[in-house]
Design a protein around this motif. Sequence first.
Motif, PDB file in Angstrom:
ATOM      1  N   ALA A 102       0.845  -1.207   0.000  1.00 31.88           N
ATOM      2  CA  ALA A 102       0.000   0.000   0.000  1.00 31.88           C
ATOM      3  C   ALA A 102       0.876   1.251   0.000  1.00 31.88           C
ATOM      4  O   ALA A 102       0.604   2.209  -0.740  1.00 31.88           O
ATOM      5  N   ARG A 103       1.935   1.228   0.783  1.00 35.76           N
ATOM      6  CA  ARG A 103       2.802   2.410   0.880  1.00 35.76           C
ATOM      7  C   ARG A 103       3.514   2.707  -0.433  1.00 35.76           C
ATOM      8  O   ARG A 103       3.782   3.856  -0.762  1.00 35.76           O
ATOM      9  N   GLU A 104       3.825   1.653  -1.186  1.00 39.28           N
ATOM     10  CA  GLU A 104       4.599   1.856  -2.414  1.00 39.28           C
ATOM     11  C   GLU A 104       3.740   2.083  -3.660  1.00 39.28           C
ATOM     12  O   GLU A 104       4.277   2.268  -4.747  1.00 39.28           O
ATOM     13  N   ALA A 105       2.434   2.055  -3.487  1.00 43.19           N
ATOM     14  CA  ALA A 105       1.553   2.210  -4.651  1.00 43.19           C
ATOM     15  C   ALA A 105       1.197   3.675  -4.890  1.00 43.19           C
ATOM     16  O   ALA A 105       1.177   4.477  -3.960  1.00 43.19           O
ATOM     17  N   ASP A 106       0.906   4.024  -6.142  1.00 42.93           N
ATOM     18  CA  ASP A 106       0.400   5.367  -6.454  1.00 42.93           C
ATOM     19  C   ASP A 106      -1.092   5.451  -6.159  1.00 42.93           C
ATOM     20  O   ASP A 106      -1.591   6.478  -5.727  1.00 42.93           O
ATOM     21  N   PHE A 107      -1.802   4.375  -6.434  1.00 43.53           N
ATOM     22  CA  PHE A 107      -3.245   4.318  -6.192  1.00 43.53           C
ATOM     23  C   PHE A 107      -3.515   3.158  -5.243  1.00 43.53           C
ATOM     24  O   PHE A 107      -3.238   2.009  -5.590  1.00 43.53           O
ATOM     25  N   VAL A 108      -4.032   3.474  -4.059  1.00 43.35           N
ATOM     26  CA  VAL A 108      -4.337   2.422  -3.091  1.00 43.35           C
ATOM     27  C   VAL A 108      -5.829   2.148  -3.137  1.00 43.35           C
ATOM     28  O   VAL A 108      -6.647   3.056  -2.984  1.00 43.35           O
ATOM     29  N   LEU A 109      -6.166   0.893  -3.372  1.00 44.24           N
ATOM     30  CA  LEU A 109      -7.560   0.483  -3.502  1.00 44.24           C
ATOM     31  C   LEU A 109      -7.875  -0.485  -2.366  1.00 44.24           C
ATOM     32  O   LEU A 109      -7.623  -1.690  -2.481  1.00 44.24           O
TER      33      LEU A 109
END
Length: 365
Positions: A137-144
């Motif tokens: 989650a921390r490394e994503a641009d879009f957290v779903l």
Amino acid sequence: DKGNHRHFMLKEIYEQPEVISHTFGHYLDFAESRAELPEGAGIDFTTVERLSVSACGTAYYAGLIGKYWFERLARMPVEIDVASEFRYREMPLKPGGLSLFISQSGETADTLASLRYCRQAGQRIAAIVNVPTSTIAREADFVLPTMAGPEIGVASTKAFTCQLSVLFSLAIAAGRQRGFLSEADERRLVQAAVELPRLAAHALKLEGRIERLAKELSKAKDVLYLGRGTSFPLALEGALKLKEISYIHAEGYAAGELKHGPIALIDETLPVIVIAPFDALFEKTVSNMQEVAARGGRIILITDEKGAAHASLETMETLVLPDVAPEIAPLVYSIPVQLIAYHTAVFMGTDVDQPRNLAKSVTVE
Ligand code: F6R
């Protein structure tokens, strides 16, 4: 706390109507019958030439179902692979492309490595995760986020159906953005999602029958799962669930692949679980069932009323689910699939919540 339930897994199976509803509520505007992606998830799908998806185990099977949805509802080509292969495949990726990762824990080593590969290749990164504070989650641009709440049982159940809920919502949003989904279709699909919790609750009522069936299944050495369309990845998921908690060998196959090999296995000792809602592919699956029946295979048919009426062949058991829009059927059909694995494992006397050799979060390769 397991509440009144004997295992966390059963508690989590029963939580599904509620957590699916929460998850859809996060991505869909029920009042307007529209997909409405939340803050932080404003993905522009119009420029996506090809979506690459990567995940492990059950999350991978959710992604496989998502592939059917993205392709069907949004005409968006999807490339999907298990993360342990994806990370080493050196797949060519065009900078600016979109990559999607699916993980309950958000800590799975192979999935994280695949994410970092895509980051290096200049991809935009979206992640469907159940643990919002996780590394993925921390490394994503879009957290779903999936709104499943903590999942304790090692075998994933509610996280899986919540992943499907997010994927379905994303496919609707992508379909609208890309101009392939009419307003009427969007409304129909969102309405189907609104109905889903009630239908899932209905499916849970099959538990008594499934318990009796599971007693028979617990005597089997192998079990075959068959399905077509989105029921094919669900067959794979059913087989995974059964083997991981009951330790009975199981395989999932696309029903159309039967005659290319697995038909050789069929005899009176082999239960064959056929997942077949009465949809556009139903007749095709029935002919595969007839091939099984002709060789003495014992069929367990999971279908709806129309399917049960049209199948007209003898089964060891027919589980009848409520009518559901065909696109969203995997969310309802997951429930008997999970209950079959659960009750078979209970009959086998295994440690359902903590099956041998498995860990909830696989943080090493
Ligand atoms: C199956 C199961 C595993 C996980 C897989 C991925 O019931 O639990 O196959 O789905 O290890 O885990 P996450 O989703 O945490 O990345």
